[in-house]
Structure formats: C-alpha cells, structure tokens
Design a protein around this motif. Sequence first.
Motif, short mmCIF file in Angstrom:
data_model
loop_
_atom_site.label_atom_id
_atom_site.label_comp_id
_atom_site.label_asym_id
_atom_site.label_seq_id
_atom_site.Cartn_x
_atom_site.Cartn_y
_atom_site.Cartn_z
N LEU A 58 1.73 38.30 44.25
CA LEU A 58 2.00 36.90 43.90
C LEU A 58 1.46 35.97 44.98
O LEU A 58 0.90 34.92 44.67
CB LEU A 58 3.52 36.68 43.71
N VAL A 59 1.63 36.36 46.25
CA VAL A 59 1.12 35.54 47.36
C VAL A 59 -0.40 35.44 47.27
O VAL A 59 -0.96 34.35 47.39
CB VAL A 59 1.54 36.13 48.74
N SER A 60 -1.06 36.59 47.02
CA SER A 60 -2.53 36.55 46.98
C SER A 60 -3.03 35.73 45.79
O SER A 60 -4.06 35.09 45.87
CB SER A 60 -3.11 37.97 46.97
N LYS A 61 -2.28 35.74 44.68
CA LYS A 61 -2.70 34.97 43.50
C LYS A 61 -2.37 33.48 43.60
O LYS A 61 -3.15 32.65 43.19
CB LYS A 61 -2.01 35.53 42.24
N HIS A 62 -1.17 33.19 44.13
CA HIS A 62 -0.67 31.81 44.04
C HIS A 62 -0.45 31.11 45.39
O HIS A 62 -0.26 29.91 45.43
CB HIS A 62 0.65 31.78 43.27
N LEU A 82 12.44 33.87 30.59
CA LEU A 82 12.48 35.16 31.26
C LEU A 82 13.93 35.54 31.57
O LEU A 82 14.78 34.67 31.77
CB LEU A 82 11.70 35.11 32.58
N THR A 83 14.20 36.83 31.62
CA THR A 83 15.48 37.34 32.08
C THR A 83 15.21 37.96 33.45
O THR A 83 14.40 38.88 33.56
CB THR A 83 16.04 38.38 31.10
N ARG A 104 13.18 23.10 33.48
CA ARG A 104 12.71 24.46 33.17
C ARG A 104 11.31 24.61 33.75
O ARG A 104 10.41 23.84 33.42
CB ARG A 104 12.66 24.68 31.65
N TRP A 105 11.14 25.61 34.61
CA TRP A 105 9.85 25.83 35.25
C TRP A 105 9.16 27.05 34.69
O TRP A 105 9.80 28.05 34.34
CB TRP A 105 10.05 26.02 36.76
N LEU A 106 7.83 26.97 34.64
CA LEU A 106 7.02 28.11 34.23
C LEU A 106 6.71 28.94 35.48
O LEU A 106 6.20 28.41 36.47
CB LEU A 106 5.71 27.62 33.58
N VAL A 107 7.07 30.22 35.43
CA VAL A 107 6.85 31.08 36.60
C VAL A 107 6.14 32.37 36.20
O VAL A 107 6.16 32.78 35.05
CB VAL A 107 8.19 31.43 37.31
N ASP A 108 5.54 32.98 37.22
CA ASP A 108 4.93 34.30 37.10
C ASP A 108 5.88 35.25 37.82
O ASP A 108 6.14 35.10 39.01
CB ASP A 108 3.56 34.28 37.78
N ALA A 109 6.43 36.21 37.07
CA ALA A 109 7.38 37.16 37.67
C ALA A 109 6.67 38.46 38.05
O ALA A 109 7.27 39.52 38.06
CB ALA A 109 8.54 37.42 36.71
N GLY A 110 5.39 38.35 38.38
CA GLY A 110 4.65 39.55 38.78
C GLY A 110 4.24 40.38 37.57
O GLY A 110 4.32 41.60 37.59
N GLY A 111 3.85 39.73 36.53
CA GLY A 111 3.49 40.39 35.27
C GLY A 111 3.89 39.47 34.14
O GLY A 111 3.09 38.67 33.67
N PRO A 112 5.19 39.53 33.75
CA PRO A 112 5.61 38.59 32.71
C PRO A 112 5.62 37.16 33.21
O PRO A 112 5.93 36.90 34.38
CB PRO A 112 7.04 39.05 32.35
#
Length: 124
Positions: A58-62, A82-83, A104-112
């Motif tokens: 996630l760090v390397s991507k974002h 997401l859950t 409500r925020w859009l997040v990347d949970a490392g895949g989903p």
Amino acid sequence: PQLPHGHMALPSFWKVVEDSLQQSGAQLRAFCQAFETVTPSPGTQPLTPAEERKVLSLVSKHGPDKLYQVTSNISGSRDLDLTLLRGQIVALLQSADTKGNTSRWLVDAGGPRGFVPAAKLRPY
C-alpha cells in the motif's frame, strides 16, 4: 413507593447519595484501568507478516501519508462497503463517496477496494 433512605434528614441523605456516587465512580475508573491493561490500543498491536507485506505494498502504491488504521470493526452494509477488522491498515483513495458524501471514504484494503465510514479511520 417509599425510598429506602426516605426517613433520613436531607443533609444525611445527600451524604449517602454522594458517597455511593463516589464509590461507583471509583469502581468505574478501576474497571477502565483494568480494561486498558488487558486490551492493547490498536497502535501497539504488532502486524502479522502478511499484514506487513500488505502495508508495504500500500505504501509503495499510494505513499505513507495515505495510510489509515481502522479504529473499530466495520461491517459493510451497503453495496461497495468493505467489512474490516480493528487494526487493519488501508490506503485512502478518495475522501468522499460517489455522491460526494465525505463521511464515507473510498479505500484500498490491499486488494479489495470499497467504502468505509471516515469516522472509523485514523492516520497510521
């Protein structure tokens, strides 16, 4: 109905009330302290090797400034929600949903990827 201390003079009655409130407060404080020693705060929970790899990706991507930690369990109820579990690390993609709702925020949970309540995230 008759109060158990209804026969007492008013100053004595208030003294009893005050004493029992102080006792309850002390019990509550003791309970809170015991609870805090039993449950480590999310910041001190060590990450599993799998979580660590996810955080690094996630760090390397974002970038590190986009990382947030989930402060309490989230169970997604709507489409695209997401859950997530308390302590999980996510990367912020957008600080609003498709309708511009900033709670409500859009997040990347490392895949989903999906939406989570902004109030349940804190900077990592």
